[in-house]
Design an enzyme around this catalytic site. Structure first.
Site, short mmCIF file in Angstrom:
data_model
loop_
_atom_site.label_atom_id
_atom_site.label_comp_id
_atom_site.label_asym_id
_atom_site.label_seq_id
_atom_site.Cartn_x
_atom_site.Cartn_y
_atom_site.Cartn_z
N ASP A 18 0.88 -1.17 0.00
CA ASP A 18 0.00 0.00 0.00
C ASP A 18 0.92 1.22 0.00
O ASP A 18 2.10 1.13 0.35
CB ASP A 18 -0.95 0.00 1.21
N TRP A 19 0.36 2.34 -0.39
CA TRP A 19 1.19 3.53 -0.63
C TRP A 19 1.83 4.02 0.68
O TRP A 19 1.16 4.55 1.55
CB TRP A 19 0.35 4.61 -1.29
#
Ligand code: BGC
Length: 749
Positions: A264-265
């Site tokens: 995930d970012w």
């Protein structure tokens, strides 16, 4: 000599032999993919390998230019294709060609209980993604609905692992049939948003396997998802983007996942854990921006230069790196190196039709009674559907507020969004409007603006007075409220603070009820909300976030042009304390003394949603699977294909269903399994099969529901495997978890 050169020139340029030699294996589409991957890998330099396993911009990673591999483009996901952003910023780039169709939020998709709708969703979204040259869509999300406060429940598929599994598979397959990868998220245990980077989930192996993983497992094993996104939170004290148990042991070894794990970012925190524990691509880690950095800030990613240095220093060979690169190459061959990929389409009529159809099928008629004022009178009957000739008053901010902007990464820039008020005005001749309350007047997300000015300086009293005054003149009042996509509502990054409706909406509803008993409440949200007035409001509709065609789909259902057929994908509790997580005080968790990690122990274990209600004997406001129709359905005697299931076999249950009313309509038969006697505590019942059927008035169909041994199994933590114990079981068939109409006993040998 001259002649030899000329001969060689001819040989390599024009002869068939020369062509065959010139086409490298990795470009030869007649060769098996794994051979092409190995060939490409063998040609890559260390720098090229390092480059493809981490981001080069907010949403892209580098291709291999020398070998003709294009850059790889990801984008959110999951309800439409997010507008393009600046290279290194979250803010939209301001393109004029990236306005999309917004499909209904995934809670609505789950509420259709119709896998065909999930396939249609995936295919339509895939076409939009293709047109926008996106290779990976960051979705769908299948984290289980554990608490109604969770900010991102609207992006997920409800509380039940079986329902979420059946719905996620066709979504993934539909999307990938277009040559666009699904990136199933957020793996795993990202069940609430508050402190999402610091939550360490403490959960039993059994609950992990029975409740939180099945939808991911189905997406990977049956859907053959090409990508999975690691979640922000921790499990077993290790971040999930480089979590040895979740990624290496379960996802890659047990489920044989051959795609890429994408962080995930900003979810990657450690180079060596990322190397060893199964992360394949790192995205969204902090950078100081390309403009401020002296060199390319992306070089500082955990899987960039720091990884390369460890290889150069001899701490690691390229064994792990090659494995990651192989997966990235596989992803590329499946997506941007797939020359059979179609071109795609954006904002087509077919996509709007798909969005509207999914919305129509997902809207849930929660309640439809006879209004008090009508009892005994001539027009005695249920309040919905609404006759066209009525003077309608619509009240509430959600009747006009655009919902496709906001909520976090799923925020979109749409070509159009038909508001509920607009949709109703297109369908009904006399529709007046009163605001009723002021909630969130913001309309901006990362530079995308709704363009709406929702400011209203009147006091709550003035707004209610206006609504009440108009309600007295109306034949019917439709209150359209609920939650929205503002922070601390149905939005990423935080959870709701309260179960109650925000902005004083309960007071507006109470005042309207006093003024006009013919009141419909339409709740727009991705979560259950407290409804203290539910017993007194005659008609209640769950409207979700319905995307581009919101108003039309709502008008279709309220008018009766479409007979509602949605069913709840979660239990709608009366009080927050009725939910397991809150009853046991396990939410949001307990901070460690250093205040860096918050441990959230899932003490309710496998008893999530209706499993908790059944165990505790709680009668929810609306049970899981509940959803009414404008027609009625009856059932006959249920039968089973054999009295016993043999090991490895299946059983099929058959039940006749009749449309006993006046309108054509669909209903969903649900089959729940009970283990009569077990060596471990088991839920009272668990959903293991369902089928949606459409019936004309008077029509009867034999509905078949098939189960296998896994449907009878629990996860045995000691043996670390699924176990079905011999003995007596019951299949309960019904229209919801609270409306069982047939019980069929059977045995497992
Ligand atoms: C979200 C993801 C999303 C990513 C990229 C993260 O903050 O948790 O769901 O895909 O951002 O926008």
């Amino acid at each position: 000599m001259g002649r030899v050169v000329i001969l060689l020139f001819y040989l390599f340029t024009f002869s068939p032999l020369a062509n065959a030699q010139e086409l490298p294996v990795y470009l030869d589409e007649s060769k098996p993919m794994e051979q092409r991957i190995n060939d490409a890998l063998g040609r890559m330099t260390l720098d090229e390998k390092i480059a493809v396993i981490h981001a080069q911009s907010k949403f892209s990673s580098a291709g291999i230019k020398r070998l003709g591999f294009p850059d790889l483009w990801t984008d959110d996901g999951p309800h439409g294709v997010r507008p393009d952003v600046l290279w290194d910023e979250w803010v939209q780039a301001g393109q004029t060609n990236d306005s999309c169709v917004a499909f209904p939020a995934l809670t609505c998709l789950a509420a259709t209980w119709n896998p065909d709708m999930a396939r249609l969703y995936g295919e339509s979204l895939g076409e939009e993604a293709l047109y926008r040259h996106k290779d990976v869509i960051l979705g769908p999300g299948v984290n289980i609905y554990r608490t109604p406060l969770a900010g991102r429940n609207f992006e997920y598929m409800g509380e039940d692992p079986w329902l979420a599994s059946r719905m996620v598979v066709p979504y993934v397959q539909g999307l990938q049939s277009k040559g666009v990868a699904a990136c199933v998220k957020h793996y795993a245990l990202n069940n609430d948003e508050e402190y999402r980077h610091q939550v360490n989930v403490v959960v039993s192996d059994r609950a992990l396997r029975e409740i939180y993983l099945p939808a991911f497992e189905a997406a990977v094993r049956e859907g053959e998802a090409w990508a999975v996104m690691g979640a922000y939170n921790l499990y077993q004290n290790q971040h999930n983007c480089h979590n040895a148990t979740l990624l290496n042991k379960i996802l890659k070894q047990e489920w044989r996942f051959d795609g890429v794990v994408i962080s995930d970012w900003g979810g990657c925190h450690h180079t060596e854990e990322a190397i060893a524990n199964g992360l394949d691509m790192e995205f969204g880690s902090w950078t100081n921006g390309l403009t401020e950095g002296l060199s390319n800030a992306y070089d500082n990613y955990y899987l960039a230069q720091p990884y390369k240095r460890l290889i150069q220093e001899g701490k690691y060979s390229t064994r792990e790196l090659d494995e990651k690169v192989r997966r990235v190459l596989r992803l590329m061959f499946r997506t941007n190196m797939n020359r059979q990929r179609p071109y795609g389409a954006m904002c087509s009529e077919a996509h709007y039709a798909a969005a509207r159809k999914i919305a129509q099928e997902g809207i849930v008629l929660l309640k439809n009674a006879t209004p008090h004022s009508d009892r005994g009178s001539e027009n005695s009957g249920r309040l919905l559907p609404l006759p066209s000739a009525q003077r309608l008053l619509v009240v509430g901010e959600n009747a006009v507020k655009m919902m496709t902007v906001g909520g976090g990464s799923s925020s979109l820039k749409v070509q159009r969004e038909v508001s509920p008020l607009q949709g109703l005005r297109e369908r009904f001749p006399q529709v007046d409007y009163a605001r009723g309350y002021v909630g969130d007047v913001g309309g901006n997300f990362d530079g995308v603006s709704t363009g709406q000015d929702l400011k209203d300086n009147r006091t709550a009293g003035e707004l209610i007075a206006e609504a009440v005054e108009k309600a007295r003149q109306a034949d019917c009042v439709i209150f359209i409220g609920g939650l929205n996509k503002a922070d601390y509502q149905d939005s990423e990054g935080h959870d709701r603070k309260d179960y109650a409706l925000p902005y004083g909406q309960d007071a507006v509803i109470e005042a309207l009820l006093k003024a006009n008993k013919r009141l419909v409440v339409v709740n727009i949200s991705g979560n259950a909300v407290q409804m203290p007035w539910a017993d007194r409001v005659p008609a209640i509709v769950q409207g979700w976030f319905l995307g581009s065609e919101t108003g039309r789909a709502l008008a279709d259902v309220l008018s009766g042009d479409v007979n509602p057929s949605g069913h709840l994908p979660y239990t709608w509790y009366r009080r927050l304390e009725d939910t397991g997580a809150h009853a046991l005080g396990t939410y949001p968790g307990t901070w460690r003394p250093e205040h860096d990690i918050i441990d959230e122990e899932y003490k309710e274990d496998i008893f999530v949603g209706y499993r908790w209600a059944d165990r505790q004997g709680i009668r929810p406001l609306f049970p899981f699977g509940h959803g009414l129709s404008y027609t009625t359905f009856g059932t006959g005697k249920a039968k089973v294909s054999a009295p016993e299931m043999t090991r490895g076999g299946t059983l099929t249950f058959t039940i006749p269903v009749t449309n006993s009313g006046q309108r054509a309509g669909s209903t969903t038969l649900q089959l729940y399994i009970t283990d009569r006697k077990s060596s471990v505590e088991r839920p009272v019942k668990e959903l293991k099969a369902f089928r949606k059927v459409f019936l004309n008035p008077g029509e009867q169909q034999l509905v078949q529901l098939t189960i296998d041994e896994r449907a009878l199994s629990f996860f045995d933590s000691d043996r670390q495997q699924w176990v079905a114990e011999s003995g007596d079981f019951v299949a309960s068939i019904g229209f919801s978890a609270g409306d069982i109409v047939a019980r069929v006993p059977f045995k497992l040998r």
